[in-house]
Design an enzyme around this catalytic site. Structure first.
Site, PDB file in Angstrom:
ATOM      1  CG  HIS A 202      12.482  13.299  -5.218  1.00  0.00           C
ATOM      2  ND1 HIS A 202      12.776  14.625  -5.426  1.00  0.00           N
ATOM      3  CD2 HIS A 202      13.533  12.783  -4.528  1.00  0.00           C
ATOM      4  CE1 HIS A 202      13.949  14.914  -4.912  1.00  0.00           C
ATOM      5  NE2 HIS A 202      14.436  13.804  -4.358  1.00  0.00           N
TER       6      HIS A 202
ATOM      7  CB  SER B  87      16.499  12.679  -6.588  1.00  0.00           C
ATOM      8  OG  SER B  87      17.797  12.168  -6.339  1.00  0.00           O
TER       9      SER B  87
ATOM     10  CE  LYS C 151      13.428  15.713  -1.757  1.00  0.00           C
ATOM     11  NZ  LYS C 151      13.709  15.621  -0.308  1.00  0.00           N
TER      12      LYS C 151
END
Length: 399
Positions: free
Chosen positions: A219, A191, A249
């Protein structure tokens, strides 16, 4: 001497080290939004004009998508705003089951199980598996680190994305580790650096030592082949024992998931304390994530995101910046902590929200602006971000 907690002193110490943070409320989750200073216990006051948000993990821009919002609203009306109980009691609904089937299909596994958050997922999985030894990448997420601690496992940290170092540590341990259960754990996309773990090589090492491999796709989920992650991009679904990810996300909802074998899911649903003793994921969040995954699998949003990423990376390099990684996370390395925070403030004055990232989140000397574009940013907004970076750089004396 008393036996209480001097929290004011702790905060003052953080302040002196330049580590104290403040909440920054945003008016809405979108490519642009108004922001407010920390109101403490009061209501935020959104007085400034909208700023471009290049700091969110809503990579596909689906949090404000009407299709996703409608799915959440329908679930709230038809099922309820909350699950009302643990999934093992009465909190298991058709909405949860639809989401888990969709995740399992996308990830190429027999089953999936959703948790209340990504943090709860990693902690729950690691403690439920209770490995004797965990081999963990040096830059794994805090939830992985905490999960290793809570599991009481011996944790061997290998150098970031360094398969040679991991191989050496596996070989050394193998000389006296007969009968131990081993788990190799890595993020797929990191990240803060935006780089990608060498999953194929990690799979080879796990196979060589008959260890399990767990990959955190927080991610990456939704951004690669057919809405999958790096595991899907590399064709490794049948070689990764535990695929973990988040719904908060690219899938614009809330929660976390594990995808794997039938036996894995059955074990976790019985033993993972953060699943067993938590109220089930809120039905609107589950329905929103299901719809977002459907949209992600269609591919248009993904293609748009990668076009924006390519333009931003090109523009940043033209400005003379070192941009790390190869993903949608674009770390603009500044180096000096003070320069980084000054640059972030200059960007904000120019209508771009991209906070500075400083130690201890990243190593000393690598402070950075972490840009995270959304698929819903327009071409003009991307160019505005680049112009702001160029102007801000000159103002703080970086160029």
């Amino acid at each position: 001497m008393g036996h209480g907690f001097d929290l004011s002193a702790r905060l003052a110490e953080r302040e002196a080290k330049g580590l104290r943070r403040e909440l920054t409320p945003v008016e809405r989750v979108a490519p642009s939004s108004r922001v407010a200073p920390d109101p403490k216990g009061g209501e935020p006051a959104f007085d400034d004009p909208s700023a471009l948000v290049f700091a969110a993990n809503d990579y596909l821009g689906l949090a404000a998508d009407e299709r996703v919002q409608d799915a959440a609203a329908r679930a709230a009306r038809e099922v309820g705003t909350g699950a009302g109980a643990s999934r093992l009691v009465t909190g298991d609904t058709p909405v949860h089951r639809r989401l888990e089937r969709a995740i399992a299909e996308t990830k190429g596994t027999e089953r999936a199980l959703v948790f209340s958050s990504g943090y709860a997922t990693n902690v729950g999985v690691l403690t439920a598996l209770a490995p004797d030894v965990v081999f963990s990448d040096a830059l794994n997420h805090a939830s992985v680190i905490d999960g290793c601690r809570f599991a009481g496992a011996e944790t061997v940290v290998y150098d970031h994305c360094d398969t040679a170092d991991l191989a050496a540590k596996l070989a050394e341990r193998d000389r006296g580790g007969d009968g131990e259960s081993w788990l190799v754990v890595t993020d797929s996309v990191f990240s803060m650096d935006g780089d990608v773990a060498p999953l194929s090589e990690l799979s080879d090492l796990a196979d060589e030592y008959d260890a399990w491999l767990m990959v955190d796709e927080a991610h990456a989920t939704g951004l690669y082949d057919d809405g999958g992650g790096i595991v899907q991009r590399e064709g490794l679904a049948d070689r990764v024992d535990v695929q973990m990810g988040t719904l908060s996300k690219a899938l614009a909802a809330q929660g976390g998931y594990v995808a794997g074998s039938e036996a894995l899911v059955e074990h976790l649903s019985n033993v993972a304390r953060s699943f067993v003793f938590s109220t089930g994921l809120a039905p609107p969040a589950a329905a929103a994530a299901t719809r977002a995954l459907e949209i992600a699998r269609e591919g248009d949003r993904r293609r748009r995101l990668w076009d924006i990423v390519a333009r931003l990376r090109e523009g940043l390099e033209d400005l003379g910046y070192e941009v790390r990684g190869s993903t949608q996370i674009l770390p603009v390395v500044v180096g000096d902590r003070a320069d980084t925070m000054a640059l972030a403030e200059c960007l904000r004055e120019r209508g771009v929200l991209a906070p500075g990232i400083r130690p201890p989140t990243v190593p000393e000397g690598t402070s950075r602006i972490r840009l995270a574009p959304m698929a819903t940013h327009t071409d003009e907004q991307v160019e505005q971000c680049l112009r702001a970076l160029g102007e801000a750089s000159r103002e703080v004396g970086r160029r």
